[in-house]
Each structure stands twice: as C-alpha cells, then as structure tokens.
Design a protein around this motif. Structure first.
Motif, PDB file in Angstrom:
ATOM      1  N   ARG A 329       0.889  -1.171   0.108  1.00 31.39           N
ATOM      2  CA  ARG A 329      -0.019   0.076   0.154  1.00 31.39           C
ATOM      3  C   ARG A 329       0.659   1.324  -0.025  1.00 31.39           C
ATOM      4  NH1 ARG A 329      -3.365  -1.591   4.900  1.00 31.39           N
ATOM      5  NH2 ARG A 329      -3.853   0.536   5.212  1.00 31.39           N
ATOM      6  N   ASN A 330       1.900   1.046   0.610  1.00 27.88           N
ATOM      7  CA  ASN A 330       2.967   2.331   0.699  1.00 27.88           C
ATOM      8  C   ASN A 330       3.630   2.496  -0.711  1.00 27.88           C
ATOM      9  OD1 ASN A 330       2.231   3.073   3.248  1.00 27.88           O
ATOM     10  ND2 ASN A 330       4.169   1.750   4.440  1.00 27.88           N
ATOM     11  N   LEU A 331       3.841   1.252  -1.318  1.00 28.15           N
ATOM     12  CA  LEU A 331       4.722   1.377  -2.745  1.00 28.15           C
ATOM     13  C   LEU A 331       3.729   2.036  -3.538  1.00 28.15           C
ATOM     14  CD1 LEU A 331       6.129  -2.124  -3.253  1.00 28.15           C
ATOM     15  CD2 LEU A 331       7.387   0.207  -2.675  1.00 28.15           C
ATOM     16  N   VAL A 332       2.413   1.766  -3.631  1.00 29.55           N
ATOM     17  CA  VAL A 332       1.384   2.335  -4.411  1.00 29.55           C
ATOM     18  C   VAL A 332       1.258   3.998  -4.190  1.00 29.55           C
ATOM     19  CG1 VAL A 332      -1.116   2.510  -5.096  1.00 29.55           C
ATOM     20  CG2 VAL A 332       0.033   0.456  -4.758  1.00 29.55           C
ATOM     21  N   GLN A 333       1.629   4.288  -3.187  1.00 23.43           N
ATOM     22  CA  GLN A 333       1.457   5.866  -2.865  1.00 23.43           C
ATOM     23  C   GLN A 333       3.135   6.300  -3.033  1.00 23.43           C
ATOM     24  OE1 GLN A 333      -0.120   6.877   1.068  1.00 23.43           O
ATOM     25  NE2 GLN A 333      -1.037   4.952   0.982  1.00 23.43           N
ATOM     26  N   ASN A 334       3.885   5.641  -3.357  1.00 20.03           N
ATOM     27  CA  ASN A 334       5.399   5.836  -3.594  1.00 20.03           C
ATOM     28  C   ASN A 334       6.140   6.218  -2.463  1.00 20.03           C
ATOM     29  OD1 ASN A 334       5.848   5.932  -6.645  1.00 20.03           O
ATOM     30  ND2 ASN A 334       4.289   7.691  -6.709  1.00 20.03           N
ATOM     31  N   LYS A 335       5.660   5.622  -1.514  1.00 24.09           N
ATOM     32  CA  LYS A 335       6.369   5.714  -0.051  1.00 24.09           C
ATOM     33  C   LYS A 335       7.290   4.804   0.142  1.00 24.09           C
ATOM     34  CE  LYS A 335       3.884   6.967   3.257  1.00 24.09           C
ATOM     35  NZ  LYS A 335       2.660   7.106   4.300  1.00 24.09           N
ATOM     36  N   SER A 336       8.383   4.522  -0.297  1.00 27.12           N
ATOM     37  CA  SER A 336       9.403   3.546  -0.157  1.00 27.12           C
ATOM     38  C   SER A 336      10.853   4.082   0.190  1.00 27.12           C
ATOM     39  CB  SER A 336       9.227   2.710  -1.645  1.00 27.12           C
ATOM     40  OG  SER A 336       9.875   3.367  -2.416  1.00 27.12           O
ATOM     41  N   LEU A 337      11.499   3.333   1.113  1.00 33.43           N
ATOM     42  CA  LEU A 337      12.976   3.746   1.177  1.00 33.43           C
ATOM     43  C   LEU A 337      13.852   3.422   0.093  1.00 33.43           C
ATOM     44  CD1 LEU A 337      12.824   2.738   5.020  1.00 33.43           C
ATOM     45  CD2 LEU A 337      12.365   5.141   4.069  1.00 33.43           C
ATOM     46  N   LEU A 338      13.599   2.045  -0.327  1.00 33.71           N
ATOM     47  CA  LEU A 338      14.647   1.533  -1.163  1.00 33.71           C
ATOM     48  C   LEU A 338      14.412   1.959  -2.714  1.00 33.71           C
ATOM     49  CD1 LEU A 338      15.430  -1.718   0.421  1.00 33.71           C
ATOM     50  CD2 LEU A 338      16.421   0.323   0.869  1.00 33.71           C
ATOM     51  N   LEU A 339      15.384   2.112  -3.516  1.00 32.26           N
ATOM     52  CA  LEU A 339      15.375   2.390  -4.975  1.00 32.26           C
ATOM     53  C   LEU A 339      14.875   1.268  -5.599  1.00 32.26           C
ATOM     54  CD1 LEU A 339      15.721   4.612  -7.109  1.00 32.26           C
ATOM     55  CD2 LEU A 339      18.035   3.603  -7.383  1.00 32.26           C
ATOM     56  N   SER A 340      15.224  -0.023  -5.056  1.00 33.41           N
ATOM     57  CA  SER A 340      15.071  -1.394  -5.634  1.00 33.41           C
ATOM     58  C   SER A 340      13.246  -1.578  -5.600  1.00 33.41           C
ATOM     59  CB  SER A 340      15.627  -2.677  -5.098  1.00 33.41           C
ATOM     60  OG  SER A 340      15.633  -2.451  -3.676  1.00 33.41           O
ATOM     61  N   ASP A 341      12.983  -1.251  -4.131  1.00 32.12           N
ATOM     62  CA  ASP A 341      11.437  -1.505  -4.134  1.00 32.12           C
ATOM     63  C   ASP A 341      10.709  -0.317  -4.957  1.00 32.12           C
ATOM     64  OD1 ASP A 341      11.772  -3.299  -2.137  1.00 32.12           O
ATOM     65  OD2 ASP A 341      11.734  -2.216  -0.395  1.00 32.12           O
ATOM     66  N   SER A 342      11.138   0.726  -4.958  1.00 34.50           N
ATOM     67  CA  SER A 342      10.530   1.763  -5.608  1.00 34.50           C
ATOM     68  C   SER A 342      10.470   1.431  -7.267  1.00 34.50           C
ATOM     69  CB  SER A 342      11.149   3.308  -5.623  1.00 34.50           C
ATOM     70  OG  SER A 342      10.883   4.255  -6.354  1.00 34.50           O
ATOM     71  N   SER A 343      11.213   0.772  -7.787  1.00 31.90           N
ATOM     72  CA  SER A 343      11.342   0.191  -9.143  1.00 31.90           C
ATOM     73  C   SER A 343      10.070  -0.584  -9.455  1.00 31.90           C
ATOM     74  CB  SER A 343      12.487  -0.236  -9.572  1.00 31.90           C
ATOM     75  OG  SER A 343      12.947  -1.478  -8.891  1.00 31.90           O
ATOM     76  N   LEU A 344       9.564  -1.382  -8.460  1.00 34.70           N
ATOM     77  CA  LEU A 344       8.795  -2.219  -8.781  1.00 34.70           C
ATOM     78  C   LEU A 344       7.281  -1.782  -9.207  1.00 34.70           C
ATOM     79  CD1 LEU A 344       8.925  -4.551  -5.602  1.00 34.70           C
ATOM     80  CD2 LEU A 344       9.909  -5.074  -7.574  1.00 34.70           C
ATOM     81  N   LEU A 345       6.706  -0.839  -8.793  1.00 32.68           N
ATOM     82  CA  LEU A 345       5.598  -0.097  -9.345  1.00 32.68           C
ATOM     83  C   LEU A 345       5.371   0.314 -10.482  1.00 32.68           C
ATOM     84  CD1 LEU A 345       2.927   0.971  -8.078  1.00 32.68           C
ATOM     85  CD2 LEU A 345       3.742   3.123  -7.660  1.00 32.68           C
ATOM     86  N   GLY A 346       6.592   0.814 -11.187  1.00 34.64           N
ATOM     87  CA  GLY A 346       6.402   1.257 -12.389  1.00 34.64           C
ATOM     88  C   GLY A 346       6.618   0.305 -13.766  1.00 34.64           C
ATOM     89  N   ASP A 347       7.095  -0.896 -13.184  1.00 31.81           N
ATOM     90  CA  ASP A 347       7.505  -1.767 -14.276  1.00 31.81           C
ATOM     91  C   ASP A 347       6.451  -2.819 -14.555  1.00 31.81           C
ATOM     92  OD1 ASP A 347       8.527  -4.446 -15.266  1.00 31.81           O
ATOM     93  OD2 ASP A 347      10.584  -3.349 -15.120  1.00 31.81           O
ATOM     94  N   ALA A 348       6.149  -3.020 -15.864  1.00 27.14           N
ATOM     95  CA  ALA A 348       4.757  -3.471 -16.229  1.00 27.14           C
ATOM     96  C   ALA A 348       4.646  -4.980 -16.046  1.00 27.14           C
ATOM     97  CB  ALA A 348       4.855  -3.573 -17.860  1.00 27.14           C
ATOM     98  N   ARG A 349       6.094  -5.546 -15.642  1.00 27.41           N
ATOM     99  CA  ARG A 349       6.074  -7.029 -15.123  1.00 27.41           C
ATOM    100  C   ARG A 349       5.803  -7.069 -13.568  1.00 27.41           C
ATOM    101  NH1 ARG A 349      12.304  -7.630 -16.901  1.00 27.41           N
ATOM    102  NH2 ARG A 349      12.039  -5.247 -15.824  1.00 27.41           N
ATOM    103  N   THR A 350       5.767  -6.145 -12.663  1.00 26.12           N
ATOM    104  CA  THR A 350       5.629  -6.195 -11.368  1.00 26.12           C
ATOM    105  C   THR A 350       4.639  -5.363 -10.823  1.00 26.12           C
ATOM    106  OG1 THR A 350       7.513  -4.663 -11.289  1.00 26.12           O
ATOM    107  CG2 THR A 350       8.191  -6.860 -11.128  1.00 26.12           C
ATOM    108  N   GLY A 351       4.395  -4.272 -11.595  1.00 29.01           N
ATOM    109  CA  GLY A 351       3.522  -3.144 -11.022  1.00 29.01           C
ATOM    110  C   GLY A 351       2.144  -3.769 -10.719  1.00 29.01           C
ATOM    111  N   PRO A 352       1.555  -4.839 -11.641  1.00 29.14           N
ATOM    112  CA  PRO A 352       0.133  -5.388 -11.551  1.00 29.14           C
ATOM    113  C   PRO A 352       0.284  -6.165 -10.157  1.00 29.14           C
ATOM    114  CG  PRO A 352       0.844  -5.530 -13.746  1.00 29.14           C
ATOM    115  CD  PRO A 352       1.995  -4.991 -13.018  1.00 29.14           C
ATOM    116  N   THR A 353       1.035  -6.603  -9.702  1.00 30.07           N
ATOM    117  CA  THR A 353       1.259  -7.609  -8.698  1.00 30.07           C
ATOM    118  C   THR A 353       1.189  -6.813  -7.491  1.00 30.07           C
ATOM    119  OG1 THR A 353       2.316  -9.321  -9.887  1.00 30.07           O
ATOM    120  CG2 THR A 353       2.300  -9.326  -7.215  1.00 30.07           C
TER     121      THR A 353
END
Length: 396
Positions: A329-353
């Motif tokens: 839920r925090n990732l969806v709000q772009n509230k992430s500490l790590l750059l690796s975690d932040s990258s998950l939301l915008g990638d078509a392979r991982t964002g839907p999950t």
C-alpha cells in the motif's frame, strides 16, 4: 547477468548494514543492541546507503577455525555442498512429520522457543526470515550460511561482503540447535532448524500457519564467493532482481510477493539519504517521493554526514511485526525507502502484482506463506547427502 567487480562491490558495501529488525511504536531509532536484517536482491544499481535489522554476533565469539581434515571422515571437503542446479531440487525428499518418531517434540520446541525469544527480542522474526533467504539463495537450503570455517580453509559465506557483520540470526539458531541436541542428539539438522524457525517466524508474522517440510541435511562446505555471486544489493533494478529470483525458480509475480518480507524491515538512513537530500547529484530529493514523506524522513535522518551504522534506522512500514500488505500500500503511494522497491511499481512486469497485493491483505499473507515454503525447500540435501551437524558452526 554481468556482475560488478569485487573491488566495486567492496566499495559499495562498506557502508551497508542490511535490512530487518522491527518497529518501536514509540520511536524510530532501534535500541543500540537491537538487531538487523536484509533482503533478497540483485546487482548494484547505484552506490548508496545501508540496510539494518538482525541478531548475529550477540553472545560468545565463534569457535576457532577447524583444523585441516576436520570435515566428515572419508568425504571430499566439497562433496556435501549443494550448488545451484545440483542435488535435490524443489523440495524432493522432504516430508511433513519427518521427525514424528525420531524427535516428536521438534516442532513444539521451535514454537515455544521462538515465543520466548520474542519476549526479549521482537526483531527475531525478521532476523530469521532474512537468514533463511541468505542460506537458500546460495546453493540451496543447507545451513552453509552458519559455518564459521571449513576444512579446506576457504573463506565462508559469513565472510562475504553481502553478509559480514550485517548477517543476523545465526546465534538464534545456535540456541535452537542446542535445545534440539538436548532433546534428541544429532537428529535435527541445522538446515531444518533454520527452516523450522523461519516457518514459525512466518506464521507468527502473517497469521498463516502450516506444518513445515523436513528432512534437510547440512552442507560440509561454505564459500564466500558463492554468496558474492548469488546475493545482491538493495538498489537492484527489476531486471537484476528478476535474474536472482529466476535462479531460485520464481517468476516476477512470485518475486514481488516474496519481497513483501520488507514489511518487517528497517533501513539505516545512509541507505536512502541521497533520495532525500541529493538524488542523482541534483541537490534535490527523488521527485518520485511525496514531499510530506521527504519531510518525515528528513526529520529522522537529520545529519547526512553521520558515520555508517550510527545513523537512525527507519521502518519500512508502520506495522513492523506483521508481514502484511502495508508495504505494498505504501509502494502504491510512492512511499518506499529503497530504490529497488520503488522500481517495482512502475514496471509492467511487477506493477500489477504490487497493486493486487496492496488491495488484498489476506491474499498476500497466503501467497507469501506458500512461496516461502517453496523458498525454504530449494535445492536441499537429503538422504545420505551432507550430514547432520552436532553444532551448526562447524562440520562433524
């Protein structure tokens, strides 16, 4: 996958104190003797920061290195080392109730032991879950992560730049193994001790309970170079993380679910300080981060010049002892500490999950339990392979 040079990795990991631990609802800073954790990942993206959490190093110092020839008599020093793609894979040979006759109290011992540990160390669940990943990701779930030395004198996994002082939880397994030895000597392997405790930690954190598979045996080898090649930095790209998880048998959707283990982690300020103060040398924060969140982090991480390991840790989410979907839920709000975690939301392979897990907490808990059971059954030694160590720090 192209790995960075060892020199570059050593420079990169000098400031690292990897993720784990927990959240104190009264304060952001962990007590000085509390413990630290880390996560699965991939290669280096950009040099930055330090993970935190964990427990290894508490108590007595490790025993001296074994003398040459101290490995199992008549065995090649590397014979019991399970390398990726070798040995028993996908949990074959593991069963529920493996110790029902030989050590019927085994599962109860783990449950009661961890309940007691958590009273004084609520961060233990994060430490153990991280330790299990670091064992399984390097050659398989064979307790190679626990060895202090091997007969041939090679540098062991504990000495890897990806483990080192940031690896926590090994002392907890020492304590659990001692209890097993008192109840049923040389019966429960160290590999099963890790898997049983990780399964119990997962159950206590998610509320999803399942009986553990068992029958793992212990490796007689451990190589730091293997850890260097199969563990990676928290600033990895999606491509890099996907390659690491692919070798473990997981697809992109499954990788995202397992990365939800960050729900019970913390990270020291120096890991993400540049995202807050000087992202990509712009003298500005990462534009992806919401400004109120940046201000919140600045209020905790007040001094960018604080020496490594001495700056405050910050929790990944607000429910540190629960493996829940707040991380997503925090990732969806772009509230992430790590750059690796932040990258998950915008990638078509991982964002839907990410969005699917953010929408359904129970789905995340159930999926994590299923996948974690698979993870802790990866590339195991069974039957006559390996050994059952008397002590987890050394071979028999």
């Amino acid at each position: 996958m192209v790995a960075p040079s060892k020199a570059n990795l050593e420079d990169f990991f000098k400031p690292f104190h990897h993720f784990g631990g927990g959240w104190n609802p009264e304060e952001q800073v962990l007590p000085p003797q509390q413990e630290e954790e880390q996560t699965p990942g991939a290669q280096v993206n950009e040099p930055r920061g330090s993970y935190t959490g964990g427990a290894y190093g508490v108590g007595a110092p490790p025993p001296p290195p074994q003398a040459p020839g101290a490995a199992k008599k008549g065995a090649d020093a590397s014979a019991g080392y399970n390398k990726p793609g070798e040995g028993v894979n996908k949990g074959e040979g593991l069963v529920v109730g493996f110790y029902d006759k030989s050590c019927p109290a085994a599962e109860r011992i783990v449950r009661e032991w961890l309940q007691k540990v958590l009273k004084s160390n609520p961060y233990a669940t994060a430490n153990i879950i991280r330790l299990a990943f670091h064992d399984c990701a390097v050659g398989g779930c064979d307790a190679s992560i626990l060895l202090d030395a091997v007969a041939q004198g090679d540098k062991v996994e504990k000495g890897s730049i990806f483990n080192g002082v940031s690896l926590k939880g090994a002392d907890l397994i020492d304590d659990l193994k001692m209890r097993f030895e008192e109840e049923c000597p040389q019966t429960v392997s160290c590999a099963d001790a890790i898997a049983f405790s990780a399964n119990e930690a997962m159950a206590m954190s998610t509320g999803v309970r399942q009986r553990p598979l068992a029958g793992r045996r212990d490796s007689v080898n451990s190589l730091a170079t293997a850890a260097d090649q199969n563990l990676a930095s928290p600033t990895a790209t999606v491509d890099q993380m996907s390659e690491i998880f692919r070798k473990l048998g997981f697809n992109a959707e499954e990788m995202v679910v397992l990365l939800g283990a960050h729900s019970i982690g913390t990270a020291h300020c120096d890991l993400f300080m540049d995202r807050v103060y000087n992202f990509r040398n712009t003298q500005k924060p990462d534009p992806v981060l919401p400004l109120p969140y940046v201000d919140q982090l600045k209020g905790i991480c007040t001094d960018p010049g604080t020496p490594q390991f001495r700056n405050p840790p910050v929790n990944f989410d607000e429910t540190p002892y629960a493996l829940d979907n707040l991380y997503f839920r925090n990732l969806v709000q772009n509230k992430s500490l790590l750059l690796s975690d932040s990258s998950l939301l915008g990638d078509a392979r991982t964002g839907p999950t990410v969005r699917q897990m953010a929408d359904d907490d129970m789905l995340f808990r159930k999926r994590f339990a299923e996948l974690f059971a698979r993870l802790t059954s990866f590339n195991v030694l069974t039957g006559n392979n390996g050994e059952v160590r008397r002590t987890c720090r050394s071979t028999n």
